[in-house]
Design an enzyme around this catalytic site. Sequence first.
Site, mmCIF file in Angstrom:
data_model
loop_
_atom_site.group_PDB
_atom_site.id
_atom_site.type_symbol
_atom_site.label_atom_id
_atom_site.label_comp_id
_atom_site.label_asym_id
_atom_site.label_seq_id
_atom_site.Cartn_x
_atom_site.Cartn_y
_atom_site.Cartn_z
ATOM 1 N N HIS A 52 0.841 -1.196 0.000
ATOM 2 C CA HIS A 52 0.000 0.000 0.000
ATOM 3 C C HIS A 52 0.876 1.245 0.000
ATOM 4 C CE1 HIS A 52 -4.098 -1.631 1.507
ATOM 5 N NE2 HIS A 52 -3.471 -2.553 0.802
ATOM 6 N N GLU A 54 0.744 3.997 1.765
ATOM 7 C CA GLU A 54 1.136 4.478 3.085
ATOM 8 C C GLU A 54 2.300 3.678 3.654
ATOM 9 O OE1 GLU A 54 -3.470 4.870 3.078
ATOM 10 O OE2 GLU A 54 -1.946 3.645 2.095
ATOM 11 N N CYS A 82 -6.845 2.418 5.064
ATOM 12 C CA CYS A 82 -7.516 1.175 5.448
ATOM 13 C C CYS A 82 -7.065 0.786 6.860
ATOM 14 C CB CYS A 82 -7.163 0.078 4.442
ATOM 15 S SG CYS A 82 -5.460 -0.524 4.603
ATOM 16 N N CYS A 85 -3.212 0.177 7.146
ATOM 17 C CA CYS A 85 -2.418 1.403 7.073
ATOM 18 C C CYS A 85 -2.658 2.289 8.291
ATOM 19 C CB CYS A 85 -2.721 2.144 5.779
ATOM 20 S SG CYS A 85 -2.152 1.203 4.332
#
Length: 159
Positions: A52, A54, A82, A85
């Site tokens: 991801h 992040e 999410c 993260c």
Amino acid sequence: MEDADYMEQALLLAREAAREGEVPVGCVIVRGGEIVGRGRNRRESDKSALAHAELEAIAQANKALGGWRLWDCTLYVTLEPCPMCAGAIINARIPRVVYGARDEKFGACRSVCSLFDMAFNHHPVVEGGVLEQEAAELMQDFFRQLRVQLKTRPKWRKP
């Protein structure tokens, strides 16, 4: 620079991800007016659920700053984080999170739940909606194009 300027930098990364067939999410981490971490989604190219934007930006900032605590940084991301993260943000002790578009399916800052309001030992300040329209349109355009492509692809079958 202002929040919108840093979000523009995150949007550039999100557009780069979209061009490579990734869900268009981009992230930058800023300390003292300097971008110390950048990330974008790479789940398809890396074949990893962990890739991801992040997480990539946090890892880069950790390396650049020489430690795991990012307590004097702000994280800017084009889509509401999410749960995974948001957990990484809590663990990295990031004090401020700024996001663009809400994520009604996975958002863990306000939309589905708010991990930052739970009984953890760290509670980032959250600001949503910075360049929200641009971030949301980028996401909508990506999935609109993907749906067109999927109609022409053979159906996926479990091996």
